[in-house]
Design an enzyme around this catalytic site. Structure first.
Site, PDB file in Angstrom:
ATOM      1  N   ASP A 268      48.792  37.225  63.322  1.00 53.61           N
ATOM      2  CA  ASP A 268      49.460  37.697  62.250  1.00 53.61           C
ATOM      3  C   ASP A 268      48.652  39.106  62.008  1.00 53.61           C
ATOM      4  O   ASP A 268      47.869  39.573  60.682  1.00 53.61           O
ATOM      5  CB  ASP A 268      50.317  38.044  60.975  1.00 53.61           C
ATOM      6  N   ASP A 414      66.957  41.634  58.785  1.00 51.89           N
ATOM      7  CA  ASP A 414      65.448  41.188  59.212  1.00 51.89           C
ATOM      8  C   ASP A 414      65.745  40.004  58.007  1.00 51.89           C
ATOM      9  O   ASP A 414      66.504  40.081  57.233  1.00 51.89           O
ATOM     10  CB  ASP A 414      64.487  42.414  58.671  1.00 51.89           C
ATOM     11  N   ASP A 527      60.685  35.739  64.030  1.00 51.72           N
ATOM     12  CA  ASP A 527      58.575  36.633  63.741  1.00 51.72           C
ATOM     13  C   ASP A 527      58.242  35.597  63.077  1.00 51.72           C
ATOM     14  O   ASP A 527      58.807  34.542  62.984  1.00 51.72           O
ATOM     15  CB  ASP A 527      59.549  37.499  62.711  1.00 51.72           C
ATOM     16  N   ARG A 586      57.613  37.359  68.719  1.00 50.82           N
ATOM     17  CA  ARG A 586      56.218  37.775  67.844  1.00 50.82           C
ATOM     18  C   ARG A 586      55.250  37.356  68.903  1.00 50.82           C
ATOM     19  O   ARG A 586      54.059  38.069  69.254  1.00 50.82           O
ATOM     20  CB  ARG A 586      56.069  38.191  66.815  1.00 50.82           C
ATOM     21  N   ASP A 602      53.532  44.709  64.387  1.00 51.74           N
ATOM     22  CA  ASP A 602      53.981  45.773  63.885  1.00 51.74           C
ATOM     23  C   ASP A 602      52.933  46.553  64.009  1.00 51.74           C
ATOM     24  O   ASP A 602      52.333  46.924  63.138  1.00 51.74           O
ATOM     25  CB  ASP A 602      53.754  44.713  62.179  1.00 51.74           C
ATOM     26  N   HIS A 660      62.539  49.999  65.290  1.00 57.28           N
ATOM     27  CA  HIS A 660      62.256  49.085  63.814  1.00 57.28           C
ATOM     28  C   HIS A 660      61.811  50.231  62.689  1.00 57.28           C
ATOM     29  O   HIS A 660      61.034  51.130  63.352  1.00 57.28           O
ATOM     30  CB  HIS A 660      61.746  47.748  64.625  1.00 57.28           C
TER      31      HIS A 660
END
Lengths: 928, 461
Positions: A268, A414, A527, A586, A602, A660
């Site tokens: 991440d 979300d 996610d 993701r 992201d 998004h």
């Protein structure tokens, strides 16, 4: 924000500590370089040309399915076992493991869809230096050289690919720890006997981080010691390699000399940077090589942290230098060398020998499966934001789309929709009546996605947590307790998705009576499934955490795949196996394409991030994942209006089309930027909806045969070297070429239209252009340069409605773009759009549309199938046509009807009015 | 619309509502107003004149006209629109893409004639509900509008009261200005080396006495100021000043910014008098000495200097500039066309939610305070009226609030709706750090239209 602080309390502090050390760019210090990753450093220190490995030819065994052979490391006498398989479909599999490992080494399960069927290998010759094996008809040979050990795959006199040609095969065998901690008495004696070996390998345990490694404040205990593996591949004649996503980098992979290797380790990465080899959220260890002669692939089936070095003998040369080589006729052949390094597991490599790009896609699909065929609506537009605040907000946004006449199919919720980040629950104040909300969407034939992340709040009043804990389904820490880490809910546990029982239980949680408030028009988003652990090393799980008997180290990159697998299974099960699931993930690995869609994580609202969305999705498409998209508008920061508009225009022509935005950014629903920009965005979204029949057909093919939906130009023009590095434009299927405007203030783009002797038609103006040229196209803010290949037929639905479901029974318009030889071919695929009946009951229509000899006809491509559609053919637009004297429609019942038509002589466009024939039957239109 | 016509239409609506046959023949989706263009059995010319087609191609589910006018009743044209009569409720146009899409859009169900969707005719029910809510709204509007008149009246009367006092002050203003000028001359004179020292001394003494008298005047002025300062906030607001048109030198009916700034010289608050620097307090001490003339010396000279500096500091000192700046900000205030929003000034309104207490102080600021401890957060300072052009005074915008982490400064949009009471009815945060507040006040109530007009004003059958 105040609320955020109150809710997040202690977590925020941690989170800030983790992320706030930098400003806007990624904090590189949070992530390891090769030098900071002990095994990568050890492996990279090895020099080529000194391979200690020797094949023991006397151990060779050849059976119907494989060849086995022992290898010995002459330095430490450790023996390896080599297995060679010739696989159906022109592939070779090479497996290398320790002959007698101290304990089993990890072999990746659940990625291959079956045990790949083999074909017999035959021994052609053998002497003391090696053996020659036949790989079948195409005069392909596999040569095993004994000393040093090396494999060469030849076709005729040409070497296609060599293994260990640079001698970088390195297999760290499992061993017993020799320092005092383990066995103080026995160790001394042992140490004496083994000392020489260890010294010979140049291993000084502490320094090399073989038994323990510290990064920042995290110590990685390595009870199994060193276990890394490495192998090199040489690709003569190759200057272009692609794949190994996920990296925010160009389509053509760069050489890594002098820098870090490309890293594959699901992470991440907060505010990732562009154009570097750092690891991102997903990892697919598949590389494609391409030259004008041949396309091949290397699939390195290993789920541990992996680094890939690429070097090339031509990369450093200037164009002049290459020219000089060519003129002097001297020059070595161009060659690309690749080296794979993984932290643990075994060497298990699939060499896909092509020779065409299509062949490589089929070969890879035969190993890991194809793209899941999504519900049609999932190919439409998705509206997302962190977060839509409450039911009223959802209703207002839904209403906003209708008021501004912009279609959309999915609205997303979300993490804030949950009760305190407890997934499978709803915030009782903001979403007190989720079914009312979902029913409201269903009444408009629209759908919703809610987020379900794999970190589970440690809270004894949370049912999901209690069940996982009581069933022992959590990942364990090295000491055997439940592994805990910080994520959105605060202290969290991580279910062990590698455990099939855990996955079955997880899937059952999506049943309508388990997931309260869920309905059949609600789908799922996974996610943070790298997994993200805010206080873990590199923001992920400790490598010594345990999944049953295996360390996270062994299977780290698989975790995300398993999360999506279990979730997709849950959505299938809840419908009794009838409905196709839709799950966005993701994190991913090889095989993730079977479970749904991925997005590029992201990203940031910057022009460069818009541009990088093209190579990032192209790279994924090459290795099986067709259903790819980037956050439209950019996740972090706030886009300028121009950037937002351009992103919609680009996203409308990329597979997964979702807007998004980050929680801290101002609202950006399409109508918030004045009527002109609303109109521009509406137009982009409408173009997407009109083209849905073609998108759906492309996904059917991706599902059926593994061909990517979004393709680099070289896939269709493999001999056109001008296309090999292109990543600012792309093809959708074979027939549409898209060159989106991704420059701020862009006044024009230069699109390359490939294909000598071919023509391309601007889909908006119908202007015809010749192939094999760079075409400058002046653009305005409303321009989306898209071209249809002459020789193709594309079905569209011109009646764009508020959701794709509303368009289900609408008629088709066929766009027939004639080749210079007045020929065109296309397809029409129709099914119910959402169930597995197309597969299980062959309920679909698949027709061949072809134009030849002044006649356009529709013929059945799938005689075994049956499906009834009310859709009919509304209009036929023929580009590059000449004016007929009459047009006659012939239907199977023998009837003939004259069709009215219009002819635009300036653009040579013939429009046939209302054929009216059902889209599922045979028909022919004859022009005279 | 004449009464007779209104009556006719109403009776038509009634007739259709009760189902007694008044069937008007026209192609599907065509409004009555355009019926004349769709004559059966005659060629149809697209309403944009682009082409003419046989009448059987009207509504034949194929788009022939560029403007979509040949398919008013089908979804064939991308830019078409469909007219629902909605007898019993309000007629409407919907995009033709909503015809037969399986979703009931027209309350009379006419948009879903071939989709299999089962729609209920809800027009009468909707009409009834709308009439009810319109009635309620009308009552609120009516009462609210009365209150608004009262507000306007009160604002006006308050102004008139102040006017009287100001007129009185206006008289002494000129004299004061003259004295300031005189003192300047004195100072210049005192500095003139050519003048006889003693004369200068004497004269300056007299001027000093004058100055002391002036100080007394100013005290009087300050008292007047207090009278003017309605809200006793220590400042005379621009609104308070601007309401006094007798202060308007160019008689253009309004006080410009500069004009108001000039005025601020004369209405200095008491505060700044108390805050004058110590050096300039000397003249006031001398006042206690029964105004006996001090001997001329350097001290005297410095006294004169001091007095002048005092005056200057009043005019140009930091306190003064601060006040002027404050006033400059206030100058932006616009209390509406009839100052009907003036009553909100210096008031605050609160709304309590589960987590926070929100506080709106109109023309000043919006803030949020956690209910259970924690400091107040500024959600924005008064910015401007931000309604749409035709209704500017329906939205207030407060911005430049406390900054957000990696985000914008907080801001708040306040939507004003007509109500009998002045109250904050809801708050939300639609976007991070962008707040939305709903606020009712009689000040936005419009003159109520008659109920009939509301109900039938845009009725077309």
């Amino acid at each position: 924000m105040a609320a955020f602080i109150v809710r997040m309390g202690p977590l925020l502090v941690l989170w800030l500590a983790v992320f706030l050390s930098g400003t806007w760019a990624v904090d590189r210090g949070n992530f390891k370089t090769c030098d900071q990753s002990a095994f990568c450093k050890r492996q990279r220190a090895l020099k080529p040309g000194q391979s200690p490995y020797r094949a023991l030819l006397e151990t060779l065994e050849l059976t119907n399915t494989k060849l086995t052979l022992q290898l010995i490391n002459d330095n430490n006498k450790v023996r390896l076992l080599l297995e060679l398989y010739r696989l159906q479909g022109n592939m070779t599999r090479v497996k290398i493991n320790e002959l007698k490992p101290l304990k089993p080494r990890f072999e990746v399960p659940d990625v291959l869809i079956n045990n790949p069927p083999t074909e017999p290998l035959s021994l052609l010759s053998q002497d003391e230096n090696g053996v020659v094996l036949s790989l079948g008809a195409d005069s392909q040979w596999l040569i095993v050289s004994a000393k040093p050990f090396r494999l060469d795959i030849m076709e005729g006199r040409e070497v296609l690919l060599s293994l260990n040609s640079r001698g970088l095969l390195a297999f760290e065998h499992l061993r017993i720890r020799k320092d005092t901690q383990v066995d103080p008495e026995g160790a001394e004696k042992k140490e004496e006997t083994d000392a020489a070996n260890e010294q010979a390998e140049g291993e000084t345990a502490k320094e090399d981080g073989m038994w323990e490694e510290t990064f920042k404040s995290h110590t990685d205990n390595k009870p199994n010691g060193p276990s890394s593996i490495s192998l090199d591949f040489s690709l003569p004649g190759v200057e272009h390699v692609y794949g190994i996503p996920e990296h925010a980098d160009s389509l053509k992979l760069k050489t890594t000399d002098g820098g870090d290797p490309y890293r594959l380790f699901n992470l991440d990465v907060f505010q990732y940077e562009l154009f570097n080899p750092m690891a991102l959220y997903g990892a697919i260890p598949v590389m494609l090589s391409h030259s004008a002669q041949r396309t091949m692939g290397i699939f390195w089936l290993n789920a541990a942290e992996t680094w890939v070095d690429i070097s090339s003998n031509t990369a450093g040369k200037t164009v002049f230098g290459q020219m000089l080589d060519y003129v002097q006729g001297s020059s070595e052949t161009p060659q690309t060398d690749v080296r794979w390094i993984s932290e643990s597991g075994i060497i298990d490599v699939f060499i896909m020998l092509g020779p065409t790009p299509t062949d490589v896609f089929s070969q890879y699909a035969s190993l890991t499966g194809t793209q899941a065929f999504p519900p049609l609506s999932a190919l439409a537009y998705h509206q997302c934001r962190w977060n839509y605040n409450d039911q009223e907000d959802v209703a207002a946004v839904d209403q906003g789309f209708d008021e501004h006449d912009i279609p959309y199919d999915f609205i997303w919720l979300d993490i804030e929709h949950t009760d305190g980040k407890r997934y499978f629950t709803w915030d009782p104040h903001k979403f007190p009546q989720p079914k009312d909300m979902l029913q409201g969407l269903m009444d408009k034939r629209r759908k919703m996605v809610t987020i379900v992340d794999p970190h589970i709040k440690v809270d004894s009043s949370y049912k999901i947590h209690n069940e996982i804990r009581s069933k022992g389904f959590y990942v364990k820490n090295k000491d055997g307790g439940d592994y805990e880490g910080w994520c959105w809910p605060g202290n969290s546990g991580y279910p062990d998705f590698t455990n099939p029982e855990m996955r079955a239980w997880w899937a059952s949680m999506f049943a309508y009576d388990q997931y309260e408030g869920s309905m059949e028009n609600m789908y799922t988003w996974n996610d943070m499934n790298e997994p993200s652990v805010f206080n873990g090393p590199e923001v992920t799980m400790h490598k010594d955490a345990l999944h049953g008997n295996w360390e996270n180290r062994d299977l780290h990159n698989l975790y995300g795949l398993y999360v999506q697998m279990a979730t997709a299974e849950g959505l299938i099960e809840r419908s009794g196996g009838v409905e196709r699931p839709f799950v966005l993930t993701r994190a991913f690995f090889a095989g993730s394409q079977r479970y749904g869609a991925v997005w590029t994580g992201d990203n940031t609202a910057e022009w460069e991030h818009l541009k990088i969305s093209i190579p990032m999705c192209l790279s994924l498409g090459l290795v099986g994942v067709s259903f790819c998209g980037a956050d439209v508008g950019g996740f972090f920061k706030s886009p300028s209006t121009e950037l937002l508009v351009r992103w919609y225009q680009t996203g409308a022509y990329q597979p997964f089309f979702r807007a998004h935005a980050h929680l801290d950014t101002p609202r950006r629903e399409p109508w918030l930027f004045g009527p002109e920009n609303t109109a521009l965005i509406r137009e982009a979204v409408r173009q997407r909806y009109a083209l849905l029949p073609y998108w759906y057909q492309l996904f059917y093919h991706a599902h059926h045969s593994g061909q990517p939906v979004m393709r680099p130009l070289w896939v269709e023009y493999p001999q056109d070297t001008a296309t090999f590095s292109m990543d600012d434009q792309f093809l959708l299927g074979r027939d549409l070429l898209v060159h989106p405007v991704t420059e701020e203030g862009g006044r024009g783009v230069t699109a390359y239209l490939p294909g000598k002797g071919e023509v391309w038609f601007d889909v908006h103006t119908f202007q015809k252009h010749n192939g094999a040229q760079n075409l400058y196209i002046p653009v305005t803010i409303s321009s989306i340069p898209v071209f249809q290949r002459g020789g193709s037929i594309i079905p569209r639905k011109a009646r764009v409605r508020r959701s794709s479901s509303c368009m289900e029974h609408d008629p088709y318009t066929l766009f027939v773009a004639l080749s210079p030889k007045r020929f065109a071919q296309g397809e029409l695929y129709i099914d119910d759009g959402h169930t597995f009946n197309f597969d299980k009951q062959k309920q679909f229509i698949h027709r061949r549309l072809s134009f030849a000899n002044k006649a356009l006809s529709s013929r059945n491509l799938a005689p075994g199938s049956q499906f009834i559609t009310p859709s009919w053919i509304e209009k036929i637009v023929i580009l590059g046509a000449s004016k007929p004297s009459k047009a006659t429609l012939k239907t199977p019942d023998g009837k003939e009807n004259l069709l009215e038509f219009e002819f635009d002589a300036s653009m040579s466009v013939l429009t046939l009015r209302k054929p009216g024939v059902n889209a599922g039957v045979d028909w022919t239109v004859v022009l005279q | 619309m004449s009464c007779a016509l209104l009556l006719l239409l109403t009776s038509l609506a009634l007739a259709m509502g009760t189902g007694t046959a008044v069937e008007i023949q026209r192609p599907r989706g065509v409004p009555q107003s355009k019926r004349q263009f769709y004559e059966e059995n005659k060629p149809f010319t697209c309403l944009d004149g682009s082409s003419t087609i046989p009448f059987d191609r009207v509504n034949d589910d194929y788009c022939d006209c560029r403007d979509g006018s040949d398919e008013p009743g089908t979804a064939a044209c991308p830019n078409g629109s469909f007219h629902c009569t909605n007898a019993g409720f309000r007629p409407a146009f919907i995009p033709s893409s909503r015809i037969n899409d399986g979703i009931c859009d027209c309350c009379d169900t006419t948009d879903e004639y071939n989709s299999g969707a089962t729609c209920q005719n809800t027009c009468r029910e909707m009409g009834r509900k709308e009439r009810e809510s319109l009635q309620i709204m009308a009552e609120i509007t009516k009462e609210g509008f009365l209150l608004k008149q009262q507000l306007i009246h009160e604002a006006k009367r308050a102004q008139e009261d102040k006017q009287g006092k100001l007129t009185e002050l206006q008289g002494s203003k000129k004299g004061l200005e003259g004295k300031v000028e005189a003192l300047r001359t004195v100072k210049e004179t005192a500095e003139d080396p050519e003048k006889e020292a003693k004369e200068r001394h004497l004269k300056s003494w007299e001027e000093q006495k004058e100055l002391i008298r002036m100080e007394k005047d100013k005290t009087r002025m300050a008292e007047a100021f207090l009278e003017l300062d309605d809200d006793s906030d220590g400042y005379v607001s621009v609104a308070e000043l601007q309401s006094h048109l007798e202060l308007d030198p160019d008689s253009d009916g309004s006080l410009t910014e500069t004009e108001t700034q000039v005025r601020c010289l004369l209405f200095l608050p008491l505060k700044s008098r108390e805050d004058v620097p110590p050096t300039v307090q000397t003249p006031e001490k001398r006042e206690d000495d029964e105004l006996s003339m001090p001997p001329y010396d350097t001290e005297t000279q410095s006294l004169i200097d001091g007095a002048y500096i005092h005056l200057q500091s009043l005019i140009c000192g930091p306190e003064f500039i601060w006040i002027c700046r404050n006033l400059e900000k206030e100058i932006g205030f616009d209390f509406g066309p009839s100052a009907e929003f003036a009553y909100l000034y210096s008031q605050c309104y609160e709304l309590s939610t589960s987590e926070y207490i929100y506080r709106l102080c109109p023309f000043n600021r919006v803030s949020q305070k956690p209910k259970f401890g924690g400091s107040e957060t500024n959600l924005g300072l008064w910015g401007q009226w931000a309604g749409p052009e035709e209704n500017l005074y329906s939205v207030m915008k407060y911005d430049h609030g406390q900054g957000c982490w990696q985000g914008p400064n907080r801001s708040t949009t306040v939507k004003l709706t007509c109500g009998k009471e002045t109250v904050v009815t809801s708050t939300s945060e639609p976007s991070r750090c962008e707040y939305l507040m709903e606020f009712t006040t009689p000040a936005v109530c419009q003159e109520p239209a008659s109920l009939d007009e509301v109900l039938h004003g845009h009725t077309e059958l």
